[in-house]
Scaffold this motif. Structure first.
Motif, short mmCIF file in Angstrom:
data_model
loop_
_atom_site.label_atom_id
_atom_site.label_comp_id
_atom_site.label_asym_id
_atom_site.label_seq_id
_atom_site.Cartn_x
_atom_site.Cartn_y
_atom_site.Cartn_z
N PHE A 247 0.86 -1.18 0.00
CA PHE A 247 0.00 0.00 0.00
C PHE A 247 0.90 1.24 0.00
CE2 PHE A 247 -4.53 1.06 1.28
CZ PHE A 247 -4.43 2.40 1.00
N VAL A 248 0.82 2.01 -1.07
CA VAL A 248 1.68 3.18 -1.22
C VAL A 248 0.84 4.45 -1.16
CG1 VAL A 248 3.37 4.36 -2.69
CG2 VAL A 248 3.25 1.86 -2.68
N SER A 249 1.18 5.34 -0.25
CA SER A 249 0.56 6.66 -0.17
C SER A 249 1.54 7.59 0.52
CB SER A 249 -0.76 6.62 0.62
OG SER A 249 -1.25 7.94 0.80
N LYS B 256 1.19 10.62 4.98
CA LYS B 256 1.53 9.84 6.17
C LYS B 256 0.41 9.86 7.20
CE LYS B 256 6.54 10.41 5.68
NZ LYS B 256 7.79 10.88 6.31
N ILE C 178 -2.17 7.26 6.16
CA ILE C 178 -1.72 5.89 6.42
C ILE C 178 -1.79 5.57 7.91
CG2 ILE C 178 0.32 4.39 6.42
CD1 ILE C 178 -1.03 4.53 3.74
N GLU D 97 -3.64 2.07 8.96
CA GLU D 97 -2.68 0.97 9.00
C GLU D 97 -3.12 -0.16 9.93
OE1 GLU D 97 2.18 0.39 9.47
OE2 GLU D 97 1.23 2.34 9.86
N VAL E 213 0.83 -7.26 4.78
CA VAL E 213 0.59 -5.91 4.28
C VAL E 213 1.78 -5.01 4.62
CG1 VAL E 213 -1.02 -3.96 4.21
CG2 VAL E 213 -1.87 -6.25 4.73
N SER E 214 2.31 -4.34 3.61
CA SER E 214 3.40 -3.39 3.81
C SER E 214 2.94 -2.01 3.34
CB SER E 214 4.64 -3.81 3.02
OG SER E 214 5.07 -5.10 3.39
N PHE E 215 3.48 -0.98 3.99
CA PHE E 215 3.10 0.39 3.64
C PHE E 215 4.36 1.19 3.30
CE2 PHE E 215 -0.25 -1.22 6.33
CZ PHE E 215 -1.41 -0.74 5.74
N THR F 204 5.47 5.21 2.58
CA THR F 204 4.95 6.57 2.70
C THR F 204 5.93 7.64 2.21
OG1 THR F 204 5.74 6.70 4.98
CG2 THR F 204 3.47 5.97 4.65
N LYS G 194 -9.80 6.96 -1.62
CA LYS G 194 -9.01 6.76 -0.41
C LYS G 194 -9.82 6.87 0.88
CE LYS G 194 -6.01 9.97 0.77
NZ LYS G 194 -4.91 10.96 0.68
#
Length: 342
Positions: free
Chosen positions: A8-10, A13, A16, A20, A33-35, A37, A92
């Protein structure tokens, strides 16, 4: 069964940080799940991509080497909701559950979502007048309804005039008002015909001030508990007045979320600090919303050391004209706050 790998890219911050934990709570052991930012980390990943089953990236992102993601399902995260957008686009500010369902409904471990069994109570309050608690509470109710939730709005304030926001708001029947004043148990038997619908359900105001019927907060608490016990609503949004009362404080401790609405000025911030400080057991259910924000004025809320332990969901700028329900419904105002309270 192999776990799905979701990236998940955003670069927002704050956004997220609000989703999260909820996102991971929904998928649990069914996915990793990885994020990401920051843009540098994302650029490094794109140069040497690892196996990813699902990639969620900001709308407009250009993938220079699409062949590296031939087996990846890609979704584009949009800042604005657009009608007719394809399945590969995600707004979003959808609920976290809706986002996960859009990716893969089978990932939902608990179909009801974490902590969402039964009716949730959302209390909306301010420690000082003029902060916009009414429009905030009504907006939360309206936007929850727009997400498919069953919602009830109840005002427990001494001056229950929300006719500016709801046209033809109506008023409670004389018989119901009378029973509220003498025997709340009898009032509950005839409450259903009193409930009105304006997208969401709401209880109309008394014809006269509640105090004229000798209706105190205890009566409201019993009404809310009764409706909660019916389990016909996903959320009951309760607008609370700033007066400190034992019964009200006990009720606030039972709320799933408490949205504290304030302005940025010194008096309002100090009043909120005193109010929250008198109830040390509230803990993590408190979320703060700064309303009527003015960029050129000093922001005492941000500067206050005391409030750093609480989440501040959003800053709503001051508008030249008072906000109405139709305007906020069409806008993205309060959308970040929705992520905290739903």
């Amino acid at each position: 069964m192999l776990k799905k790998n979701i990236l998940f890219v955003s670069f927002d911050k704050e956004y997220i940080s609000t989703i999260e934990y909820k996102f991971a709570s929904f998928v649990k052991e069914k996915a990793e799940v990885s994020f990401i930012t920051d843009k540098i980390t994302f650029s490094s990943f794109m140069m040497m991509p690892k196996r990813v089953d699902v990639l969620i990236i900001p709308y407009g992102t250009v993938i220079e080497h699409p062949e590296a993601f031939s087996n990846t399902k890609i979704y584009y995260l949009m800042d604005e909701e657009r009608e007719g957008s394809g399945a590969e686009y995600i707004y979003k500010f959808y609920s976290v559950k809706s986002i996960v369902e859009r990716i893969d409904q089978s990932l939902i471990v608990d179909a009801n979502g974490p902590g969402s069994k039964g009716t949730k109570l959302i209390g909306v309050f301010s420690a000082s007048g003029g902060s916009g608690t009414t429009i905030t509470a009504l907006t939360i109710a309206k936007k929850l309804k727009n997400k498919g939730k069953r919602v009830m709005y109840i005002s427990t304030t001494p001056h229950q005039d929300f006719s500016y926001y709801i046209e033809g708001v109506g008023e409670q029947d004389v018989a119901f008002s009378y029973q509220c004043s003498i025997n709340i148990k009898n009032a509950l038997k005839i409450i259903v015909p009193e409930i009105r619908i304006k997208g969401f359900d709401y209880l109309p105001p008394f014809k006269n001030l509640p105090v004229s019927y000798k209706v105190g907060f205890n009566a409201y608490a019993e009404i809310i508990d009764y409706l909660k016990g019916l389990n016909i609503y996903d959320h009951i949004v309760v607008e609370l007045s700033p007066e400190a009362q034992t019964e009200k404080m006990m009720f606030m401790q039972r709320c799933d979320k408490l949205l504290a609405v304030t302005t940025q000025d010194k008096i309002a911030v100090n009043k909120l600090k005193t109010f929250i400080g008198s109830m040390p057991d509230l803990g993590k259910q408190v979320v703060i919303l700064c309303n009527r924000y003015r960029k050129n004025n000093k922001d005492y809320l941000t500067e206050a050391e005391y409030f750093r332990k609480y989440e501040i969901s959003e800053y709503i700028e001051e508008y030249e004209q008072p906000l109405d329900l139709e305007t906020v419904e069409r806008s993205t105002l309060f959308d970040v706050t929705m992520l905290y309270v739903e």
